[in-house]
Design a protein around this motif. Structure first.
Motif, PDB file in Angstrom:
ATOM      1  N   HIS A  33       1.070  -1.409  -0.101  1.00  6.75           N
ATOM      2  CA  HIS A  33       0.078  -0.051   0.101  1.00  6.75           C
ATOM      3  C   HIS A  33       0.740   1.242   0.115  1.00  6.75           C
ATOM      4  O   HIS A  33       0.290   2.135  -0.672  1.00  6.75           O
ATOM      5  CB  HIS A  33      -0.770  -0.191   1.109  1.00  6.75           C
ATOM      6  CG  HIS A  33      -2.027  -0.756   0.917  1.00  6.75           C
ATOM      7  ND1 HIS A  33      -3.318  -0.215   0.051  1.00  6.75           N
ATOM      8  CD2 HIS A  33      -2.622  -2.138   1.135  1.00  6.75           C
ATOM      9  CE1 HIS A  33      -4.240  -1.206   0.006  1.00  6.75           C
ATOM     10  NE2 HIS A  33      -3.755  -2.070   0.696  1.00  6.75           N
ATOM     11  N   LYS A  34       1.959   1.302   0.706  1.00  8.15           N
ATOM     12  CA  LYS A  34       2.990   2.425   0.668  1.00  8.15           C
ATOM     13  C   LYS A  34       3.430   2.637  -0.797  1.00  8.15           C
ATOM     14  O   LYS A  34       3.393   3.781  -1.279  1.00  8.15           O
ATOM     15  CB  LYS A  34       4.076   2.069   1.636  1.00  8.15           C
ATOM     16  CG  LYS A  34       5.005   3.226   1.686  1.00  8.15           C
ATOM     17  CD  LYS A  34       6.065   2.956   2.665  1.00  8.15           C
ATOM     18  CE  LYS A  34       7.078   4.218   2.719  1.00  8.15           C
ATOM     19  NZ  LYS A  34       8.047   3.984   3.659  1.00  8.15           N
ATOM     20  N   THR A  38      -1.624   4.260  -1.532  1.00  6.47           N
ATOM     21  CA  THR A  38      -3.091   3.817  -1.344  1.00  6.47           C
ATOM     22  C   THR A  38      -3.262   3.694   0.259  1.00  6.47           C
ATOM     23  O   THR A  38      -2.292   3.284   1.077  1.00  6.47           O
ATOM     24  CB  THR A  38      -3.881   2.803  -1.924  1.00  6.47           C
ATOM     25  OG1 THR A  38      -3.005   1.539  -1.710  1.00  6.47           O
ATOM     26  CG2 THR A  38      -3.622   2.912  -3.395  1.00  6.47           C
ATOM     27  N   ARG A  39      -4.297   3.898   0.845  1.00  2.57           N
ATOM     28  CA  ARG A  39      -4.632   3.549   2.019  1.00  2.57           C
ATOM     29  C   ARG A  39      -4.878   2.007   2.380  1.00  2.57           C
ATOM     30  O   ARG A  39      -5.812   1.611   1.667  1.00  2.57           O
ATOM     31  CB  ARG A  39      -5.680   4.368   2.702  1.00  2.57           C
ATOM     32  CG  ARG A  39      -5.418   5.939   3.138  1.00  2.57           C
ATOM     33  CD  ARG A  39      -6.096   6.735   3.661  1.00  2.57           C
ATOM     34  NE  ARG A  39      -6.217   6.376   5.060  1.00  2.57           N
ATOM     35  CZ  ARG A  39      -6.999   6.728   5.937  1.00  2.57           C
ATOM     36  NH1 ARG A  39      -8.102   7.473   5.746  1.00  2.57           N
ATOM     37  NH2 ARG A  39      -6.938   6.449   7.153  1.00  2.57           N
TER      38      ARG A  39
END
Length: 114
Positions: A33-34, A38-39
């Motif tokens: 995600h990093k 994105t969250r």
């Protein structure tokens, strides 16, 4: 009593191993995600995280394979136009250092050339 102690020790080892696996899965999930900017959803189970990790790895593998094939084609084109093979290899391999989203753009731009 020794059998019961053995069972408890085995259960403790397996619980510790499961915890390590879950933590490693969560760390990979967060790294993905990093990288994708994105969250991450906090409510996802370990199984859901593993599924997303699998999809990401498959996508990344495809991108690497496509990039390698495109680099090979570019090198052949440069050599066929009278270029030096070493120079072609150096120019082509620079795309490996780009972040993932820029690699995709680079691939799309190169596809337009051919």
């Amino acid at each position: 009593e020794s059998v019961w102690t053995h069972i408890k020790n085995t259960a403790a080892r397996q619980t510790l191993l499961l915890g390590r696996i879950k933590m490693a899965t969560h760390n990979l999930y967060m790294l993905i995600h990093k990288q994708m900017r994105t969250r991450a959803e906090a409510s996802e189970t370990t199984e859901q995280q593993l599924q997303k990790i699998q999809i990401y790895i498959k996508d990344l593998t495809e991108i690497i394979q496509e990039t390698a094939e495109q680099e090979r084609i570019e090198a052949e084109v440069l050599v066929s136009r009278g270029g030096d093979r070493n120079e072609a290899s150096r120019k082509v391999s620079l795309s490996r250092f780009l972040p993932l989203h820029l690699q995709r753009k680079s691939i799309q731009q190169r596809e337009k050339l051919f």
